[in-house]
Design an enzyme around this catalytic site. Sequence first.
Site, PDB file in Angstrom:
ATOM      1  N   HIS A   1       0.803   0.261 -13.246  1.00  0.00           N
ATOM      2  CA  HIS A   1       1.010  -0.696 -13.857  1.00  0.00           C
ATOM      3  C   HIS A   1       2.729  -0.109 -13.361  1.00  0.00           C
ATOM      4  CE1 HIS A   1       2.387  -4.551 -15.549  1.00  0.00           C
ATOM      5  NE2 HIS A   1       3.525  -3.334 -16.351  1.00  0.00           N
TER       6      HIS A   1
ATOM      7  N   ASN B   1      -6.182   2.299 -12.653  1.00  0.00           N
ATOM      8  CA  ASN B   1      -4.474   1.389 -12.547  1.00  0.00           C
ATOM      9  C   ASN B   1      -3.241   2.068 -12.713  1.00  0.00           C
ATOM     10  OD1 ASN B   1      -3.437  -1.054 -11.315  1.00  0.00           O
ATOM     11  ND2 ASN B   1      -3.074  -1.923 -13.464  1.00  0.00           N
TER      12      ASN B   1
ATOM     13  N   ARG C   1     -16.288 -16.102  -9.396  1.00  0.00           N
ATOM     14  CA  ARG C   1     -15.672 -14.323  -9.365  1.00  0.00           C
ATOM     15  C   ARG C   1     -16.562 -13.150  -9.205  1.00  0.00           C
ATOM     16  NH1 ARG C   1     -11.284 -12.071 -12.211  1.00  0.00           N
ATOM     17  NH2 ARG C   1     -10.999 -14.131 -13.531  1.00  0.00           N
TER      18      ARG C   1
ATOM     19  N   ASP D   1      -3.569  -4.555 -18.370  1.00  0.00           N
ATOM     20  CA  ASP D   1      -3.361  -3.212 -18.019  1.00  0.00           C
ATOM     21  C   ASP D   1      -2.938  -2.961 -19.788  1.00  0.00           C
ATOM     22  OD1 ASP D   1      -1.998  -3.948 -15.722  1.00  0.00           O
ATOM     23  OD2 ASP D   1      -0.752  -5.930 -16.456  1.00  0.00           O
TER      24      ASP D   1
ATOM     25  N   GLU E   1       5.976   6.085  -9.440  1.00  0.00           N
ATOM     26  CA  GLU E   1       4.680   6.011  -9.530  1.00  0.00           C
ATOM     27  C   GLU E   1       4.112   6.602  -8.657  1.00  0.00           C
ATOM     28  OE1 GLU E   1       3.631   1.643  -8.544  1.00  0.00           O
ATOM     29  OE2 GLU E   1       5.456   1.215  -9.553  1.00  0.00           O
TER      30      GLU E   1
ATOM     31  N   GLY F   1       0.618  -0.939   0.225  1.00  0.00           N
ATOM     32  CA  GLY F   1      -0.276  -0.107  -0.294  1.00  0.00           C
ATOM     33  C   GLY F   1       0.892   1.241  -0.242  1.00  0.00           C
TER      34      GLY F   1
ATOM     35  N   ILE G   1      -7.678  -9.951 -11.419  1.00  0.00           N
ATOM     36  CA  ILE G   1      -8.975  -9.069 -12.588  1.00  0.00           C
ATOM     37  C   ILE G   1     -10.019  -8.662 -12.198  1.00  0.00           C
ATOM     38  CG2 ILE G   1      -9.045  -9.535 -15.104  1.00  0.00           C
ATOM     39  CD1 ILE G   1      -6.006  -9.555 -14.644  1.00  0.00           C
ATOM     40  N   LEU G   2     -10.266  -7.907 -12.594  1.00  0.00           N
ATOM     41  CA  LEU G   2     -11.871  -7.245 -12.326  1.00  0.00           C
ATOM     42  C   LEU G   2     -12.333  -7.923 -14.147  1.00  0.00           C
ATOM     43  CD1 LEU G   2     -11.152  -4.066 -10.485  1.00  0.00           C
ATOM     44  CD2 LEU G   2     -12.144  -6.193  -9.674  1.00  0.00           C
TER      45      LEU G   2
END
Length: 220
Positions: free
Chosen positions: A108, A106, A64, A144, A173, A11, A91-92
């Site tokens: 990456h 997101n 899921r 991604d 990031e 986090g 994964i959504l």
Amino acid sequence: MKIAVFISGSGSNLQSIIDHIERGLLAAEISLVVSNVPNAYGLWRAKEHGLATAVVEHGHFPDRESFERELVHLVQKSGAEYVVLAGFMRILSPFFLGQFSGRVVNIHPALLPSFPGLHAQKQQAQYGVRLGGCTVHFVDEKTDHGPILIQAAVPAYADDDEKTLGARILELEHRIYPQALQWLAQGRIRCNGRQVELQGRQEAAVTGDFLVNPPLEKPF
Ligand code: GRF
């Protein structure tokens, strides 16, 4: 702008978002932090800052869709407009994404479309790239893959490994994610197919051994 942040681990990106909010640099409110891992360190970070948290363990659901139904329910209940994935290792599906169309982002740790998937820092170090980096993108049904909001490139050296290159990437990031979120909060992002347009450029603040595009604005 109310956001729900999804994590699975340390986090540190969540921490950077919290810090930018608390310093008045990011006009967002974290209405919920969700982890699919019960002992994720990021949950402690969230609690330290008095944020609402939820643990939703994917293994506790038969499939899921039921897992994602719970996620959708919690996000909607929290009032979040955006879902911010910050090291969330699931994964959504199109079902989830359909509930928050164009409102899931997101980060990456690579310059997409190079090195998608797991262990991107290791992949880059082993490949011998001369520029590594990170990408904030909208999430679509391919991993991604969605339209890109901002990217940062950092130098990679012959003696770099996953750790050293990863640390250099992570530092960026922590700057580009709050910056991208601030642009969203300011309503300055327009999406036209794959092209993401940033409206009303402000003074750019580009310093250091990296390249960011669109450039970071002061004070990011
Ligand atoms: C980051 O490298 C992020 O790019 C990737 O997972 C990592 C999460 O790190 N998606 P943290 O949990 O934010 O420290």
